[in-house]
Motif scaffolding. Sequence first.
Motif, short mmCIF file in Angstrom:
data_model
loop_
_atom_site.label_atom_id
_atom_site.label_comp_id
_atom_site.label_asym_id
_atom_site.label_seq_id
_atom_site.Cartn_x
_atom_site.Cartn_y
_atom_site.Cartn_z
N ALA A 117 0.83 -1.21 0.00
CA ALA A 117 0.00 0.00 0.00
C ALA A 117 0.87 1.26 0.00
CB ALA A 117 -0.93 0.00 1.21
N GLU A 118 1.97 1.24 0.74
CA GLU A 118 2.87 2.39 0.76
C GLU A 118 3.52 2.60 -0.61
OE1 GLU A 118 4.53 2.75 5.32
OE2 GLU A 118 5.28 1.11 4.08
N LEU A 119 3.88 1.51 -1.26
CA LEU A 119 4.45 1.61 -2.60
C LEU A 119 3.44 2.21 -3.57
CD1 LEU A 119 6.32 -1.80 -2.77
CD2 LEU A 119 7.39 0.45 -2.83
N THR A 120 2.18 1.81 -3.45
CA THR A 120 1.14 2.36 -4.31
C THR A 120 0.96 3.85 -4.06
OG1 THR A 120 -0.04 0.24 -4.38
CG2 THR A 120 -1.30 2.21 -4.95
N GLU A 121 1.04 4.27 -2.78
CA GLU A 121 0.92 5.69 -2.45
C GLU A 121 2.09 6.49 -3.01
OE1 GLU A 121 -0.64 6.97 1.49
OE2 GLU A 121 -0.41 4.85 1.98
N LEU A 122 3.30 5.96 -2.89
CA LEU A 122 4.48 6.63 -3.46
C LEU A 122 4.35 6.76 -4.97
CD1 LEU A 122 7.26 4.89 -1.34
CD2 LEU A 122 6.66 7.32 -1.25
N ASP A 123 3.79 5.73 -5.59
CA ASP A 123 3.54 5.76 -7.03
C ASP A 123 2.54 6.87 -7.35
OD1 ASP A 123 3.66 4.81 -9.70
OD2 ASP A 123 1.83 3.66 -9.38
N GLY A 124 1.49 6.97 -6.54
CA GLY A 124 0.48 7.97 -6.78
C GLY A 124 0.97 9.39 -6.61
N LEU A 125 1.97 9.58 -5.75
CA LEU A 125 2.56 10.91 -5.56
C LEU A 125 3.52 11.28 -6.69
CD1 LEU A 125 3.37 10.91 -1.72
CD2 LEU A 125 1.55 12.16 -2.89
N GLY A 126 3.77 10.33 -7.59
CA GLY A 126 4.71 10.59 -8.67
C GLY A 126 6.15 10.49 -8.25
N LEU A 127 6.41 9.84 -7.11
CA LEU A 127 7.77 9.74 -6.60
C LEU A 127 8.49 8.50 -7.11
CD1 LEU A 127 7.15 10.91 -2.94
CD2 LEU A 127 8.26 12.18 -4.78
N LEU A 128 7.74 7.50 -7.52
CA LEU A 128 8.32 6.34 -8.18
C LEU A 128 7.31 5.82 -9.18
CD1 LEU A 128 6.71 3.85 -6.68
CD2 LEU A 128 8.48 4.10 -4.97
N ASN A 129 7.70 4.81 -9.95
CA ASN A 129 6.86 4.33 -11.03
C ASN A 129 6.80 2.82 -11.02
OD1 ASN A 129 5.24 4.34 -13.35
ND2 ASN A 129 7.02 4.21 -14.70
N LEU A 130 5.76 2.27 -10.38
CA LEU A 130 5.58 0.82 -10.38
C LEU A 130 5.18 0.37 -11.78
CD1 LEU A 130 3.62 0.24 -7.05
CD2 LEU A 130 6.05 -0.17 -7.49
N VAL A 131 5.79 -0.71 -12.22
CA VAL A 131 5.53 -1.25 -13.55
C VAL A 131 4.85 -2.59 -13.42
CG1 VAL A 131 6.56 -2.00 -15.72
CG2 VAL A 131 7.53 -0.05 -14.49
N ALA A 132 3.66 -2.74 -14.00
CA ALA A 132 2.93 -4.00 -13.93
C ALA A 132 3.53 -5.00 -14.90
CB ALA A 132 1.46 -3.77 -14.24
N THR A 133 3.58 -6.25 -14.47
CA THR A 133 4.02 -7.36 -15.34
C THR A 133 3.03 -8.50 -15.18
OG1 THR A 133 5.39 -8.41 -13.64
CG2 THR A 133 6.43 -6.70 -14.97
N ASP A 134 3.23 -9.57 -15.95
CA ASP A 134 2.33 -10.71 -15.86
C ASP A 134 2.41 -11.37 -14.49
OD1 ASP A 134 1.52 -10.31 -18.45
OD2 ASP A 134 2.99 -11.72 -19.30
N ALA A 135 3.58 -11.34 -13.86
CA ALA A 135 3.76 -12.01 -12.58
C ALA A 135 3.35 -11.11 -11.42
CB ALA A 135 5.22 -12.45 -12.42
N GLU A 136 4.08 -10.02 -11.21
CA GLU A 136 3.78 -9.09 -10.14
C GLU A 136 4.42 -7.75 -10.49
OE1 GLU A 136 5.96 -9.24 -6.39
OE2 GLU A 136 7.09 -10.96 -7.17
#
Length: 251
Positions: free
Chosen positions: A138-157
């Motif tokens: 959830a914290e990673l998702t929030e950091l992503d939402g703030l534009g501070l990092l960029n989570l990249v979706a893949t087929d696995a995770e």
Amino acid sequence: MAPKANKAVDRTRWPYRMRDLCERTGLDRQTIHFYITKQLVPEGFKTGRNMAYYGEEHLERLRLVLELKNERFLPLDTIRAVLNGDDDGFTPEQRSLLSEVKGRVSDVLGPLEPRPDGSPRERVRVSELVERYAITAAELTELDGLGLLNLVATDAEPHLPADDLWLVELWHDLRGAGFTRERGFEVADLALYADTIRGLFQAELRTLTPRLARLPADEVAELFRKGLPLINAFLTRFHQAKARDFFRSLD
């Protein structure tokens, strides 16, 4: 704005429920709700407090967000600007200059594009981050939402580009320094700094671009290469000076 609750649902117009969006995009419910709150995706047709239906436009928008994130590596705040059609205000000549400069500053900023052979950049799995840095998904998702990092979706995770690992390490260190959830500190507290730096950078672009547009691209790149570390040092020292002046004023 979403239609009012308690209306009859036209299932030809609103054929999907949340679980359908999840199945068709590979996103979980929490992430889709997060994109809606960040105005990347419009709200659905609400029929109750916790029930809504969605149309083809929602599915298309989610797929577009994923494409911009995973193929163009854009952070969410940039994606929102793209989707909203925000104009950066640059003239064609200025945009041409900035495009030329872009190819000359990767040694300072790191890679700006995917590798020439099409292979992905080095990435770290979210499960590894959770285990190594005691950070929650959830914290990673929030950091992503703030534009501070960029989570990249893949087929696995989901994965995190190694370029963004510094932010996870910093957040881990902040937690270790005592800025804990028990004391009321959350990822959202970083929004103050993210918004301030974002506004500062936009002001820099508006102020400096017209002046630099008169120079050759090589000179602009060299000014950027030399000036960025100096400005960063100024921001750090000035921030420290403001804290020092504040405590001096308490005497």
